[in-house]
Design an enzyme around this catalytic site. Structure first.
Site, PDB file in Angstrom:
ATOM      1  N   SER A 172       0.827  -1.200   0.000  1.00 51.03           N
ATOM      2  CA  SER A 172       0.000   0.000   0.000  1.00 51.03           C
ATOM      3  C   SER A 172       0.856   1.243   0.000  1.00 51.03           C
ATOM      4  O   SER A 172       1.992   1.242   0.485  1.00 51.03           O
ATOM      5  CB  SER A 172      -0.879   0.009   1.252  1.00 51.03           C
ATOM      6  OG  SER A 172      -0.020   0.124   2.377  1.00 51.03           O
ATOM      7  N   LYS A 173       0.237   2.300  -0.527  1.00 52.79           N
ATOM      8  CA  LYS A 173       0.925   3.586  -0.573  1.00 52.79           C
ATOM      9  C   LYS A 173       1.269   4.093   0.814  1.00 52.79           C
ATOM     10  O   LYS A 173       2.166   4.888   0.982  1.00 52.79           O
ATOM     11  CB  LYS A 173      -0.021   4.622  -1.183  1.00 52.79           C
ATOM     12  CG  LYS A 173      -0.094   4.558  -2.668  1.00 52.79           C
ATOM     13  CD  LYS A 173      -0.895   5.728  -3.140  1.00 52.79           C
ATOM     14  CE  LYS A 173      -1.266   5.529  -4.580  1.00 52.79           C
ATOM     15  NZ  LYS A 173      -2.306   6.415  -5.012  1.00 52.79           N
ATOM     16  N   ARG A 174       0.484   3.661   1.795  1.00 52.53           N
ATOM     17  CA  ARG A 174       0.738   4.166   3.139  1.00 52.53           C
ATOM     18  C   ARG A 174       2.078   3.673   3.664  1.00 52.53           C
ATOM     19  O   ARG A 174       2.692   4.317   4.477  1.00 52.53           O
ATOM     20  CB  ARG A 174      -0.374   3.716   4.085  1.00 52.53           C
ATOM     21  CG  ARG A 174      -1.469   4.760   4.205  1.00 52.53           C
ATOM     22  CD  ARG A 174      -2.449   4.366   5.267  1.00 52.53           C
ATOM     23  NE  ARG A 174      -1.854   4.405   6.590  1.00 52.53           N
ATOM     24  CZ  ARG A 174      -2.370   3.804   7.641  1.00 52.53           C
ATOM     25  NH1 ARG A 174      -3.472   3.106   7.528  1.00 52.53           N
ATOM     26  NH2 ARG A 174      -1.792   3.904   8.823  1.00 52.53           N
ATOM     27  N   LYS A 175       2.471   2.484   3.213  1.00 52.98           N
ATOM     28  CA  LYS A 175       3.692   1.900   3.787  1.00 52.98           C
ATOM     29  C   LYS A 175       4.876   1.867   2.822  1.00 52.98           C
ATOM     30  O   LYS A 175       6.008   1.672   3.238  1.00 52.98           O
ATOM     31  CB  LYS A 175       3.387   0.497   4.270  1.00 52.98           C
ATOM     32  CG  LYS A 175       2.246   0.517   5.274  1.00 52.98           C
ATOM     33  CD  LYS A 175       2.166  -0.718   6.107  1.00 52.98           C
ATOM     34  CE  LYS A 175       1.106  -0.517   7.189  1.00 52.98           C
ATOM     35  NZ  LYS A 175       0.249  -1.624   7.336  1.00 52.98           N
TER      36      LYS A 175
END
Ligand code: GLU
Length: 497
Positions: free
Chosen positions: A252-255
Site C-alpha cells: 500500500s501507498k501508506r507503507k
C-alpha cells in the site's frame, strides 16, 4: 496457436509497481514460449482515465525495459489496443448476448439500486442485483423505452450450481453461481464495463494465457460464463499473488512508495528495479546469484512455481541490488552517463534554473538551494517540522489531508496543486500562509527555498508524497482511525482547535 499474453493496465493514476510485476510475468511467459506479449490500455472508465496516465504507463514500462510486440503505440494486427477506441465492437457483442437471451436490459434507476443495496445491507445479505428487470415483458420494455428511461445491459447468471475456475497456480476454485452478481456489461452511456471489454478483447486479441492479480479471481466466473455464451475458447488463467508490505499487508501507498516512476526519480537503475520485480516472481535456487538481467530472469521464471505465499516488497533488497548494479555493472564513464540522464534532463534543469536564478548571488549558491531537487527523502528533523504556527496534531492532520489530496488530483500542475491546498486550509480553518509553512519544510527540507508549488510540480507527485509521508512519520504518524476520520470529515468540521 502460439502463446500470447497481455498486460492490461487502466490509465487512472501513476504507473503502479504491480503493473511492472504483472507485465514482467506476462512478458516472461510469452518469451519463454516464443510467443507475443501485448499491451492493452483498459480505459473504459472515462471519468478516471487520462491521457497523461496512459503516457506515464508507457514511459514507465519502457524505462523498465519491458517491450511489447503489440500495443497502442506500436499497433499490431488485432488493434486498436485502447479500449475507448473499440466501443462499437463491445456494443455488437452486447447486442448479440441480448438477441441470444444471455443478457437483458435493466431500467433500474440509480436511486432504486441504492435503496435495494441499502435494504440488502440492513438485512445482512450480500449486495447483488435482485433481478427486477430480468423478466420484463416486451410490453413493459416498450413502455420503459417510450418513457425515455435509460438502460444498461446485464448478463444473466445461473441461480444455482457451482462454477469451477481452473487456475494454473491454484488448481480448481469453486464458486456458487448464487453468489455471482448479474453484472452490468454495457453502461447506459454505451461504454462497456471491465468484464465485457476484457473478455471480448482477450478473445479478439487471441490471448492464450491471462496472468493477473489475485484480486480478479472473483471475476473469473463471470468471464467463464461470457466465454460459454459466446462459444469461445477460454484462455488459461493464472492469478498471481499480490505484492505485500513487509508486515504481510497488501502493498500500500501508506507503507511503501508504489509508483514505478518514483523509483526512477529516486535514482534506482531500471535494470535493478526490473531484476527486483523479476525476483519477486521467481523462485531462485540456493546459491543462484540473484543479480540477473532480463534474459536470465525470463529463463528462470516458472509460472507454476510462482511463490504464492505473498512476495514481499523488501526495499532493502532493492537497495542492495541497485548498489551492486552501480558498482559492478558500470565503469566510471557509464556511471557518468547514467548520472547525466538521471539528473540533467534539459527541460527539468531549465525549470529548476528558472526558479533559482532570481534567488542567488553567486553560482555557488545553487548547490544548497537546489540540492533538494536532486535528493530523495530528506529526513527533516522534528523540531524543524514543528517550527511554525501550527501544533503537532494540526500538522499531522495537514499532512494526512495533503497526502489524500495529492493522490486524488487528476493533473499535477502548479495551479491545480495550489487550489487543492487552499481547500485544505479552508477545511482546517487556518490561514493559507500557516499551512504552507509545514508543507514547505516537509517538501523542500528548509523554511527558505524556491517557491513551493513550482517545486512540487517539478519534484513530481510520488516524491512529494514520499516526503510528506516521511514527515508525517517523523511527527508520530497517524492511526488508520485518524486517517479515516480526518479524510471523511466535511469541510469546517476538521478543525481540531
Ligand atoms: N484493467 C485491469 C487492471 O487494471 C486488468 C485486469 C486483467 O488483467 O484482467 O488491472
Amino acid at each position: 496457436m502460439g502463446v500470447r499474453t497481455r498486460v492490461a493496465p487502466s490509465p487512472t493514476g501513476d504507473p503502479h509497481i504491480a503493473t511492472g510485476y504483472v507485465a514482467f510475468m506476462n512478458y516472461a511467459f510469452a518469451k519463454q514460449h516464443g510467443g507475443e506479449f501485448v499491451l492493452r490500455i483498459e480505459d473504459t472508465d472515462r471519468t478516471r482515465s487520462t491521457a497523461a496516465s496512459e503516457g506515464a504507463i508507457l514511459q514507465a514500462l519502457h524505462w523498465l525495459g519491458i517491450a511489447w510486440d503489440e500495443g497502442p503505440d506500436v499497433g499490431g494486427p488485432y488493434g486498436p489496443y485502447r479500449q475507448s477506441e473499440r466501443s462499437e465492437i463491445y456494443r455488437r457483442y452486447a447486442d448479440q448476448l441480448l438477441a441470444e437471451g444471455h443478457a437483458f436490459r435493466c431500467y433500474c434507476t440509480p436511486e432504486r439500486l441504492d435503496a435495494m443495496r441499502e435494504q440488502q445491507r440492513r438485512e445482512g445479505r450480500p449486495n447483488a442485483y435482485d433481478g427486477r428487470c430480468l423478466h420484463l415483458s416486451a410490453a413493459q420494455r416498450a413502455a420503459e423505452e417510450a418513457a425515455g428511461h435509460a438502460s444498461v445491459i446485464r448478463m444473466k447468471v445461473p441461480s444455482e450450481g457451482t462454477c469451477v475456475v481452473n487456475d494454473l497456480l491454484r488448481g480448481p476454485i469453486e464458486f456458487e453461481w448464487s453468489s455471482v452478481d448479474m453484472q452490468v456489461l454495457l453502461k447506459s452511456d454505451g461504454m462497456p464495463t471491465y468484464h465485457l471489454a476484457n473478455v471480448v478483447d482477450d478473445h479478439e486479441m487471441r490471448i492464450t494465457h491471462v496472468i493477473r492479480g489475485e484480486e480478479w479471481v472473483s471475476s473469473a466466473p463471470k468471464h467463464i460464463l461470457l466465454y460459454q455464451y459466446f462459444g469461445w475458447e477460454m484462455p488459461q488463467l493464472a492469478h498471481n499473488p499480490l505484492l505485500r508490505n513487509l508486515d504481510r499487508s497488501k502493498l500500500s501507498k501508506r507503507k511503501n512508495a508504489t509508483g514505478i516512476l518514483f523509483y526512477k526519480q529516486m535514482g534506482y537503475l531500471p535494470e535493478a528495479v526490473l531484476n527486483f520485480l523479476g525476483l519477486l516472481a521467481t523462485a531462485t535456487a540456493e546459491g543462484q546469484d540473484e543479480m540477473m538481467d532480463l534474459p536470465a530472469l525470463v529463463k528462470h521464471f516458472d509460472l507454476k512455481r510462482l511463490p504464492v505465499g505473498g512476495p514481499y516488497f523488501d526495499v532493502e533488497k532493492l537497495n542492495w541490488l541497485n548498489a551492486r548494479y552501480i558498482r559492478e555493472r558500470l565503469d566510471v564513464d557509464a556511471f557518468v552517463e547514467r548520472v547525466r540522464t538521471w539528473a540533467f534532463d534539459p527541460q527539468r534543469v531549465r525549470a529548476i534554473a528558472a526558479l533559482a536564478q532570481p534567488r542567488i548571488e553567486r553560482l555557488s549558491d545553487l548547490g544548497p538551494l537546489t540540492a533538494m531537487f536532486f535528493s530523495g527523502r530528506l529526513n527533516v528533523p522534528e523540531e524543524r517540522l514543528l517550527d511554525g504556527k501550527l501544533d503537532r496534531d494540526t500538522i499531522r492532520k495537514l499532512y494526512v489531508l495533503s497526502l489524500a489530496v495529492c493522490d486524488g488530483l487528476q493533473e499535477w500542475s502548479v495551479a491545480v496543486i495550489e487550489t487543492a491546498l487552499r481547500e485544505i486550509a479552508d477545511r482546517l480553518g487556518r490561514k493559507f500562509r500557516d499551512i504552507v509553512r509545514p508543507l514547505y519544510i516537509a517538501v523542500t527540507g528548509s523554511p527558505t527555498s524556491v517557491p513551493l508549488f513550482d517545486s512540487m510540480e517539478i519534484l513530481g507527485r510520488d516524491l512529494v508524497r514520499e516526503r510528506l509521508r516521511q514527515a508525517l512519520a517523523t511527527l508520530g504518524g497517524a492511526t488508520s482511525a485518524e486517517i479515516e476520520t480526518w479524510r471523511s470529515a466535511p469541510i469546517n468540521e476538521v478543525s481540531l482547535s
